[in-house]
Scaffold this motif. Structure first.
Motif, PDB file in Angstrom:
ATOM      1  N   ASN A   1      64.435 -34.763  41.521  1.00 42.99           N
ATOM      2  CA  ASN A   1      65.542 -35.634  41.930  1.00 42.99           C
ATOM      3  C   ASN A   1      65.593 -35.848  43.439  1.00 42.99           C
ATOM      4  OD1 ASN A   1      66.417 -36.236  39.399  1.00 42.99           O
ATOM      5  ND2 ASN A   1      68.110 -34.786  39.369  1.00 42.99           N
TER       6      ASN A   1
ATOM      7  N   PHE B   1      64.966 -45.340  39.967  1.00 43.51           N
ATOM      8  CA  PHE B   1      64.528 -45.455  38.571  1.00 43.51           C
ATOM      9  C   PHE B   1      65.631 -45.963  37.635  1.00 43.51           C
ATOM     10  CE2 PHE B   1      61.198 -42.112  39.706  1.00 43.51           C
ATOM     11  CZ  PHE B   1      60.196 -43.066  39.814  1.00 43.51           C
TER      12      PHE B   1
ATOM     13  N   HIS C   1      71.433 -28.822  41.228  1.00 45.13           N
ATOM     14  CA  HIS C   1      71.874 -27.656  42.006  1.00 45.13           C
ATOM     15  C   HIS C   1      73.017 -28.027  42.943  1.00 45.13           C
ATOM     16  CE1 HIS C   1      69.495 -29.286  45.306  1.00 45.13           C
ATOM     17  NE2 HIS C   1      68.363 -29.120  44.646  1.00 45.13           N
TER      18      HIS C   1
ATOM     19  N   VAL D   1      69.847 -39.823  26.819  1.00 45.01           N
ATOM     20  CA  VAL D   1      70.825 -38.777  26.494  1.00 45.01           C
ATOM     21  C   VAL D   1      72.214 -39.414  26.481  1.00 45.01           C
ATOM     22  CG1 VAL D   1      71.779 -36.538  27.118  1.00 45.01           C
ATOM     23  CG2 VAL D   1      69.343 -36.997  27.467  1.00 45.01           C
TER      24      VAL D   1
ATOM     25  N   GLY E   1      71.624 -38.108  35.256  1.00 43.76           N
ATOM     26  CA  GLY E   1      70.308 -37.975  35.886  1.00 43.76           C
ATOM     27  C   GLY E   1      70.191 -36.667  36.633  1.00 43.76           C
TER      28      GLY E   1
ATOM     29  N   GLY F   1      75.675 -39.409  39.558  1.00 45.57           N
ATOM     30  CA  GLY F   1      75.745 -39.378  38.098  1.00 45.57           C
ATOM     31  C   GLY F   1      75.369 -37.999  37.587  1.00 45.57           C
TER      32      GLY F   1
ATOM     33  N   TYR G   1      61.784 -30.778  43.972  1.00 47.54           N
ATOM     34  CA  TYR G   1      62.795 -31.111  42.976  1.00 47.54           C
ATOM     35  C   TYR G   1      62.602 -32.586  42.621  1.00 47.54           C
ATOM     36  CZ  TYR G   1      67.641 -31.776  41.292  1.00 47.54           C
ATOM     37  OH  TYR G   1      68.761 -32.058  40.559  1.00 47.54           O
TER      38      TYR G   1
ATOM     39  N   SER H   1      72.547 -44.282  34.739  1.00 49.22           N
ATOM     40  CA  SER H   1      73.819 -43.614  34.425  1.00 49.22           C
ATOM     41  C   SER H   1      74.717 -43.680  35.649  1.00 49.22           C
ATOM     42  CB  SER H   1      73.553 -42.184  33.970  1.00 49.22           C
ATOM     43  OG  SER H   1      72.956 -42.189  32.681  1.00 49.22           O
ATOM     44  N   GLY H   2      74.404 -42.851  36.688  1.00 52.99           N
ATOM     45  CA  GLY H   2      75.167 -42.937  37.936  1.00 52.99           C
ATOM     46  C   GLY H   2      74.510 -43.879  38.938  1.00 52.99           C
ATOM     47  N   GLY H   3      73.244 -44.232  38.726  1.00 55.51           N
ATOM     48  CA  GLY H   3      72.516 -45.142  39.616  1.00 55.51           C
ATOM     49  C   GLY H   3      72.129 -44.539  40.956  1.00 55.51           C
ATOM     50  N   HIS H   4      72.233 -43.205  41.094  1.00 55.52           N
ATOM     51  CA  HIS H   4      72.002 -42.561  42.385  1.00 55.52           C
ATOM     52  C   HIS H   4      70.553 -42.177  42.648  1.00 55.52           C
ATOM     53  CE1 HIS H   4      75.706 -40.999  44.661  1.00 55.52           C
ATOM     54  NE2 HIS H   4      76.046 -42.092  44.009  1.00 55.52           N
ATOM     55  N   ASN H   5      69.688 -42.396  41.696  1.00 57.35           N
ATOM     56  CA  ASN H   5      68.314 -41.942  41.877  1.00 57.35           C
ATOM     57  C   ASN H   5      67.686 -42.551  43.125  1.00 57.35           C
ATOM     58  OD1 ASN H   5      65.177 -42.422  41.085  1.00 57.35           O
ATOM     59  ND2 ASN H   5      65.990 -40.531  40.246  1.00 57.35           N
TER      60      ASN H   5
ATOM     61  N   ILE I   1      76.808 -31.784  44.756  1.00 59.93           N
ATOM     62  CA  ILE I   1      77.795 -31.611  45.827  1.00 59.93           C
ATOM     63  C   ILE I   1      78.402 -32.924  46.319  1.00 59.93           C
ATOM     64  CG2 ILE I   1      76.722 -29.485  46.682  1.00 59.93           C
ATOM     65  CD1 ILE I   1      75.838 -31.520  49.098  1.00 59.93           C
TER      66      ILE I   1
ATOM     67  N   ILE J   1      66.776 -46.461  32.529  1.00 61.97           N
ATOM     68  CA  ILE J   1      68.062 -45.871  32.122  1.00 61.97           C
ATOM     69  C   ILE J   1      68.883 -45.652  33.392  1.00 61.97           C
ATOM     70  CG2 ILE J   1      69.181 -43.987  30.880  1.00 61.97           C
ATOM     71  CD1 ILE J   1      66.337 -43.331  29.724  1.00 61.97           C
TER      72      ILE J   1
HETATM   73  C1  LIG Z   1      74.345 -38.829  47.778  1.00 61.99           C
HETATM   74  C2  LIG Z   1      73.528 -38.013  46.810  1.00 61.99           C
HETATM   75  C3  LIG Z   1      73.816 -36.667  46.657  1.00 61.99           C
HETATM   76  C4  LIG Z   1      73.074 -35.882  45.765  1.00 61.99           C
HETATM   77  N1  LIG Z   1      73.370 -34.564  45.646  1.00 61.99           N
HETATM   78  C5  LIG Z   1      72.708 -33.818  44.742  1.00 61.99           C
HETATM   79  C6  LIG Z   1      73.062 -32.457  44.543  1.00 61.99           C
HETATM   80  O1  LIG Z   1      73.956 -31.921  45.186  1.00 61.99           O
HETATM   81  N2  LIG Z   1      72.382 -31.751  43.624  1.00 61.99           N
HETATM   82  C7  LIG Z   1      71.392 -32.300  42.869  1.00 61.99           C
HETATM   83  O2  LIG Z   1      70.834 -31.598  42.039  1.00 61.99           O
HETATM   84  N3  LIG Z   1      71.015 -33.587  43.050  1.00 61.99           N
HETATM   85  C8  LIG Z   1      71.657 -34.342  43.963  1.00 61.99           C
HETATM   86  N4  LIG Z   1      71.299 -35.651  44.148  1.00 61.99           N
HETATM   87  C9  LIG Z   1      70.130 -36.183  43.444  1.00 61.99           C
HETATM   88  C10 LIG Z   1      70.532 -36.667  42.065  1.00 61.99           C
HETATM   89  O3  LIG Z   1      70.442 -35.569  41.184  1.00 61.99           O
HETATM   90  C11 LIG Z   1      69.579 -37.779  41.610  1.00 61.99           C
HETATM   91  O4  LIG Z   1      69.703 -38.861  42.493  1.00 61.99           O
HETATM   92  C12 LIG Z   1      69.840 -38.206  40.162  1.00 61.99           C
HETATM   93  O5  LIG Z   1      68.780 -39.017  39.748  1.00 61.99           O
HETATM   94  C13 LIG Z   1      71.149 -38.937  40.021  1.00 61.99           C
HETATM   95  O6  LIG Z   1      71.440 -39.185  38.686  1.00 61.99           O
HETATM   96  P1  LIG Z   1      72.112 -40.580  38.260  1.00 61.99           P
HETATM   97  O7  LIG Z   1      72.518 -40.492  36.850  1.00 61.99           O
HETATM   98  O8  LIG Z   1      73.138 -40.945  39.268  1.00 61.99           O
HETATM   99  O9  LIG Z   1      70.855 -41.518  38.464  1.00 61.99           O
HETATM  100  P2  LIG Z   1      70.342 -42.859  37.782  1.00 61.99           P
HETATM  101  O10 LIG Z   1      69.733 -43.636  38.888  1.00 61.99           O
HETATM  102  O11 LIG Z   1      71.362 -43.497  36.943  1.00 61.99           O
HETATM  103  O12 LIG Z   1      69.229 -42.316  36.823  1.00 61.99           O
HETATM  104  C14 LIG Z   1      68.068 -41.785  37.367  1.00 61.99           C
HETATM  105  C15 LIG Z   1      67.054 -41.468  36.320  1.00 61.99           C
HETATM  106  O13 LIG Z   1      67.495 -40.345  35.569  1.00 61.99           O
HETATM  107  C16 LIG Z   1      67.185 -40.528  34.205  1.00 61.99           C
HETATM  108  N5  LIG Z   1      68.444 -40.680  33.459  1.00 61.99           N
HETATM  109  C17 LIG Z   1      69.668 -40.952  33.969  1.00 61.99           C
HETATM  110  N6  LIG Z   1      70.559 -40.936  32.983  1.00 61.99           N
HETATM  111  C18 LIG Z   1      69.896 -40.677  31.846  1.00 61.99           C
HETATM  112  C19 LIG Z   1      70.284 -40.543  30.503  1.00 61.99           C
HETATM  113  N7  LIG Z   1      71.554 -40.664  30.131  1.00 61.99           N
HETATM  114  N8  LIG Z   1      69.332 -40.282  29.583  1.00 61.99           N
HETATM  115  C20 LIG Z   1      68.053 -40.143  29.948  1.00 61.99           C
HETATM  116  N9  LIG Z   1      67.626 -40.263  31.215  1.00 61.99           N
HETATM  117  C21 LIG Z   1      68.548 -40.519  32.157  1.00 61.99           C
HETATM  118  C22 LIG Z   1      66.355 -41.771  34.104  1.00 61.99           C
HETATM  119  O14 LIG Z   1      64.996 -41.455  34.260  1.00 61.99           O
HETATM  120  C23 LIG Z   1      66.833 -42.547  35.295  1.00 61.99           C
HETATM  121  O15 LIG Z   1      65.886 -43.474  35.736  1.00 61.99           O
HETATM  122  C24 LIG Z   1      72.028 -36.458  45.017  1.00 61.99           C
HETATM  123  C25 LIG Z   1      71.760 -37.814  45.168  1.00 61.99           C
HETATM  124  C26 LIG Z   1      72.479 -38.587  46.067  1.00 61.99           C
HETATM  125  C27 LIG Z   1      72.120 -40.022  46.259  1.00 61.99           C
END
Ligand SMILES: Cc1cc2nc3c(=O)[nH]c(=O)nc-3n(C[C@H](O)[C@H](O)[C@H](O)COP(=O)(O)OP(=O)(O)OC[C@H]3O[C@@H](n4cnc5c(N)ncnc54)[C@H](O)[C@@H]3O)c2cc1C
Length: 463
Positions: free
Chosen positions: A415, A78, A145, A196, A138, A135, A413, A70-74, A130, A68
Motif C-alpha cells: 500500500n 489502482f 498499520h 470484498v 484497500g 478507505g 508495504y 473503495s476509499g480511492g486512496h491508493n 492513521i 475496484i
Molecule cells: C493520506 C493517506 C494515509 C494513509 N495512511 C495509511 C496508514 O496509516 N496505514 C496504512 O496501512 N495505509 C495507509 N495508507 C495507504 C492505504 O492503505 C492505501 O492507499 C490503500 O490502498 C487505501 O485503500 P482504499 O480503499 O482507500 O483504496 P482504493 O484506491 O479504493 O483501492 C485500492 C486498491 O485496493 C483494492 N481494493 C480496494 N477495495 C477493495 C475491495 N472492496 N475488494 C477488493 N479489493 C479492493 C483494489 O486492488 C484497489 O485497486 C494511506 C494512504 C493515504 C493516501
C-alpha cells in the motif's frame, strides 16, 4: 463502450452508471491522488452485493478490465483504470458493532473515520490506519498499520472474516474454517482475489488516548533519530511513536515563527491506562533537547486519527515509495538527513511506522504479509497541490528511495508502492509469493482482477 452496453448494465444495478457522456464523468473518474488521470469506459456505483455481482459478470462478458475503488486512496491509483469498468463501492457504507463480542462488521465503502466513529461510541477501536479519509477496504487487504499496531497487530491480524464476490460472480465467505486459502491470501494479498463486500474485525478497548505530535528543529534530527531507534525497543507496546522528517505547515494552528521549518517529528499515541501516560512519554520529554512544539495530550481516539486530515485534502499530487526497515543505522540516518533537507515541497515527508510488537507474534507464512521481522514500514512521499511540481516530487522520492534502499529489507508495504513491476511485488511477498500464485490460479484463473499489485508469473509493467 457502446451506449447499449451501458444501458444493459444500468438496468442490472441499483446504483448509477457514469460513462464519458455524463456531465459527472470527470469528477467520477478522479481518485485521491491528483497525479492519476485515467479514462475508464464507465464507473458503476454499486449499492449492494447484487450490484457488485452484476458488475463483475458484466465486465467479464464484455472483456473489460475492472478497477475496484473503495476509499480511492491508493497511491498508484489502482482505484481507476483506462478503458475498463470502475466498481465504486463508496456507497456501501455500514458499520455494525457487537459490543459483547467486540466484533465489527464493516461495508467496503467505509473510510477509516467511519469505522473509528462507530466503534468509539462503544469504547472500541479496530487497529488500522492513521488518516480518517483512507478507505478501510484497500488498507485492510494490503495489511494495515497504524497507532494500535504494536499492541494489537496489523489490520489483517484482526480480520475475522471477509465476504467476497469472485471473478465468476459467485459469493463466498472466507474465514479460518471456510475457504481458508482465500482467507490467507486476502490478508496482505491486496485486491487480487475478488471484490470484498464485507469485513468482520476484532475490536479492542481503546477510547481516550494520550497522543499528538512533538517536533524538534532539524538541527536535532540526528540525535532524535538515534535516540528513537533505542527508545522503541524499551517503549511499552501501548505507545506508538512514529517518526517523521517533515516541514512545519504554514497554517494555523502552527505557530507562525515555525512555519516552513524543517523538523524531525515523533507522532505519538499511547492507548494504555491514562494514569500511566505521562510516565510513559516522560523519556521523550526528558532525554531529548527541548522540542519546538509539544502537542501530546489526552484526546478521543478519533481525534488523533483525523488530526492530519486538513493537511491532506483529496486531489494533491502524490508520489511515494516504501520499504521495510529492520535497523536504522547511522549511515541510513545520514542519507535520510541529506534527502529530507532537499524536500521539494512543504508537504513532502518521510515516515517510519513501527511494525514490531504484536506484528512479530504472527509467523511470516501465517498470512500473505511476509515481513513479520521488520521494525518499521517506511514511506517517502513527495506531496504538493501543484501539478507543475509532479516531476520534482517523483524525482526527489525516487532519488531518496534509491539512497536509503540499501539500508532496508528490500520489500515494501504494497500500500506504499506505485506501479513498480513484478520484481518489487515478489520482493514484498518473499516466500509467500508461490502460494499466492497458486491461490490466484484457483480463485481468479484468468487474472480478471489485475488492476492492483498484481500476482502473476510474469509482468511487463514497470513504473
Ligand atoms: C493520506 C493517506 C494515509 C494513509 N495512511 C495509511 C496508514 O496509516 N496505514 C496504512 O496501512 N495505509 C495507509 N495508507 C495507504 C492505504 O492503505 C492505501 O492507499 C490503500 O490502498 C487505501 O485503500 P482504499 O480503499 O482507500 O483504496 P482504493 O484506491 O479504493 O483501492 C485500492 C486498491 O485496493 C483494492 N481494493 C480496494 N477495495 C477493495 C475491495 N472492496 N475488494 C477488493 N479489493 C479492493 C483494489 O486492488 C484497489 O485497486 C494511506 C494512504 C493515504 C493516501
Amino acid at each position: 463502450m457502446q451506449a447499449a452496453a451501458i444501458a444493459t448494465l444500468s438496468a442490472k444495478v441499483h446504483g448509477r452508471v457514469i460513462d464519458p457522456e455524463c456531465s459527472e464523468y470527470d469528477v467520477a473518474r478522479k481518485v485521491y491522488n491528483g497525479m492519476i488521470d485515467r479514462y475508464p469506459a464507465a464507473i458503476v456505483y454499486c449499492a449492494n452485493v447484487v450490484d457488485v455481482t452484476a458488475a463483475v459478470n458484466f465486465a467479464r462478458q464484455e472483456r473489460l478490465a475492472v478497477a475496484i475503488r473503495s476509499g480511492g486512496h491508493n497511491g498508484a491509483g489502482f482505484g481507476v483504470c483506462d478503458h475498463g469498468l470502475v466498481l465504486d463501492l463508496s456507497a456501501m457504507k455500514s458499520v455494525t458493532v457487537d459490543p459483547a463480542r467486540r466484533t465489527v462488521r464493516v461495508g467496503p465503502g467505509c473510510t477509516q473515520g467511519d469505522v473509528d466513529q462507530a466503534t468509539h461510541a462503544f469504547g472500541l477501536a479496530v487497529p488500522a490506519g492513521i488518516v480518517s479519509t483512507t478507505g478501510i477496504a484497500g488498507l485492510t487487504l494490503g495489511g494495515g498499520h497504524g497507532y494500535l499496531t504494536r499492541k494489537y497487530g496489523l489490520t489483517i491480524d484482526n480480520l475475522i472474516e471477509a465476504d467476497v464476490v469472485l471473478s465468476n460472480g459467485t459469493f463466498v465467505t472466507a474465514n479460518a474454517s471456510r475457504h481458508e486459502d482465500l482467507f490467507w491470501a486476502l490478508r496482505g494479498g491486496g485486491g487480487n482475489f475478488g471484490v470484498v463486500t464485507g469485513y468482520v474485525y476484532q475490536g479492542h478497548p481503546v477510547s481516550t488516548v494520550y497522543a499528538g505530535p512533538i517536533f524538534w528543529d532539524a538541527k536535532d534530527a540526528r540525535l532524535v533519530m538515534q535516540w528513537y531507534r533505542e527508545f522503541l525497543m524499551r517503549a511499552p507496546l501501548e505507545l506508538c511513536p512514529f517518526l517523521g522528517l517533515k516541514t512545519v505547515p504554514s497554517a494555523d494552528p502552527f505557530p507562525k515563527e515555525h512555519w516552513g521549518k524543517k523538523v524531525c517529528a515523533l507522532i505519538c499515541c499511547y492507548s494504555g491506562p491514562l494514569e500511566h501516560a505521562e510516565e510513559v512519554v516522560k523519556p521523550i520529554r526528558q532525554e531529548l533537547p527541548p522540542p519546538i512544539l509539544d502537542w501530546i495530550g489526552p484526546m478521543p481516539f478519533p481525534a488523533i486519527q483525523s488530526l492530519f486530515d486538513p493537511l491532506l485534502p483529496t486531489g494533491l499530487q502524490w508520489y511515494w515509495k516504501g520499504d521495510f526497515v529492520k535497523e536504522l543505522t547511522d549511515k541510513a540516518i545520514d542519507k535520510h538527513l541529506e534527502f529530507a533537507a532537499q524536500a521539494p515541497s512543504k508537504l513532502s515527508l518521510m515516515h517510519l511506522y513501527p511494525i514490531d510488537g504484536a506484528v512479530h507474534h504472527v509467523r511470516p507464512n501465517e498470512t500473505a504479509w511476509s515481513f513479520r521481522d521488520a521494525t518499521w514500514s517506511m514511506v517517502i512521499a513527495g506531496i504538493d497541490p501543484d501539478p507543475a511540481k509532479a516531476e520534482s516530487l517523483r524525482t526527489w522520492a525516487k532519488r531518496y528511495w534509491e539512497a536509503v534502499h540499501p539500508y532496508t529489507l528490500g520489500g515494501a508495504y504494497i500500500n506504499f508502492m506505485m506501479d513498480e513491476g513484478v520484481d518489487r511485488i515478489k520482493a514484498t511477498y518473499q516466500g509467500n509469493y508461490d502460494r499466492l500464485l497458486e491461490i490466484k490460479r484457483k480463485y481468479d484463473p484468468t487474472n480478471f482482477f489485475r488492476v492492483n499489485q498484481n500476482i502473476v508469473q510474469t509482468d511487463a509493467r514497470s513504473g
